[in-house]
Design an enzyme around this catalytic site. Structure first.
Site: not given
Length: 332
Positions: A89-91, A102
């Site tokens: 979802s986040h990187n 991430f």
């Protein structure tokens, strides 16, 4: 007025058939004005998404923060591979030898599992080294940017005891729909209740049930930090005493500028176990807040890791076939 509305939809979005009418009445303006302001902010990409925010682990998914050490010349290819996984979802790229950070989640029915999935990604990206940093204790996860400038520097973080729940098919149907970004219209939930052939009372009672059980963290708008003027966002990592980690973590979580606060494991090549996300409009503002935190947090050392590039920031889509499809493509 715009800043008041942005503050309101981040903190407690009205779960009502006409939520924007509720906000309008609170602020003494018309529903049309609220909708126009919000749509403009959406068009400017200041509002990233407005939806239910679910707890990955309470839904049976396994997750962890992961850091890869990737050769500078291979970053673009590595990021494309990492971002292809639906559980990422986040990187971000951060200013450290472990340069790619991430969040990774795998579905409850994953055949690979979390560790094997990370191992597979490390091989595919030719990572020189990596560390897996699961949550040992969560103190706070609540992104509320201080858009009005009126928030106190400290806040009380409530300890919540969740009720047990057995998810029914209707729960799953609502989760699959409530996780999607809503439109800024007078009745944004109308299509969901009509599609499921239920009434508003049933819909909102199930959302409340999911929230009481900790399955849904909250329903809220998430802002694009940089677009909203918060350009200096640091992941500050602290080397704290493990025996006193819980007490120290609670102190750190009380700072309003901290949106996320966790205890994670230490390793020989990674001595930091307390993680705090600190948000500010400028590097000077963020560093000043970190300096204030340093006075209260008992730590051997700390380090702010600023993100130099954002590669991915989305909400995970739960109960979709994408997870199985990725594993079928890369397994073995």
């Amino acid at each position: 007025m715009k800043q008041e509305i942005l503050s309101r939809i981040q903190k407690k979005f009205p779960l009502s058939a006409k939520p924007f009418e509720v906000i309008a009445k609170e602020l003494g303006i018309s529903e049309e004005e609220v909708l126009e302001i919000l749509q403009n902010e959406k068009n400017e990409s200041i509002i990233r998404q407005t939806s239910a925010i679910f707890d990955t682990k309470r839904l049976g998914y396994k997750s962890s923060l992961v850091a890869f050490k990737i050769d500078e010349d291979k970053i673009d290819d590595a990021v494309a591979i990492i971002n292809s996984h639906p559980g990422v979802s986040h990187n971000y790229e951060r200013n450290h030898e472990f340069n790619i950070w991430f969040t990774m989640a795998v579905a409850p029915d994953s055949k690979l599992g979390l560790d094997k999935t990370i191992e597979t990604l490390a091989a595919l990206t030719e990572a020189e080294d990596y560390i897996v940093l699961p949550t040992l204790k969560l103190f706070k996860i609540n992104v509320k940017l201080n858009t009005t400038g009126k928030d106190d520097k400290k806040e009380k973080v409530k300890k919540v005891i969740h009720k047990d729940i057995e998810l029914t098919p209707l729960h799953h149907e609502i989760i699959m729909r409530a996780q999607n970004d809503i439109d800024f219209v007078s009745e944004p939930f109308k299509n969901i209740v009509e599609e499921l052939d239920i009434d508003y009372e049933t819909f909102f009672s199930i959302l409340q049930e999911l929230q009481d059980a900790g399955v849904m963290r909250r329903f809220a708008s998430i802002l694009n930090h940089r677009k909203a003027g918060f350009n200096a966002n640091a992941m500050v990592v602290w080397d704290v005493d493990e025996e006193n980690g819980a007490a120290i973590g609670e102190k750190a979580a009380a700072f309003s500028a901290v949106s996320h606060c966790y205890l994670r494991p230490k390793y020989e090549n990674w001595p930091y176990n307390l993680f705090t996300m600190v948000h500010g409009k400028t590097t000077e503002e963020t560093n000043a807040m970190i300096a204030e935190m340093e006075e209260e947090i008992e730590s051997k050392s700390h380090m702010p890791l600023y993100s130099s590039r954002e590669f991915k920031k989305v909400r995970i889509e739960y109960f979709t076939p994408a997870f199985q499809e990725w594993e079928e493509r890369y397994n073995g």
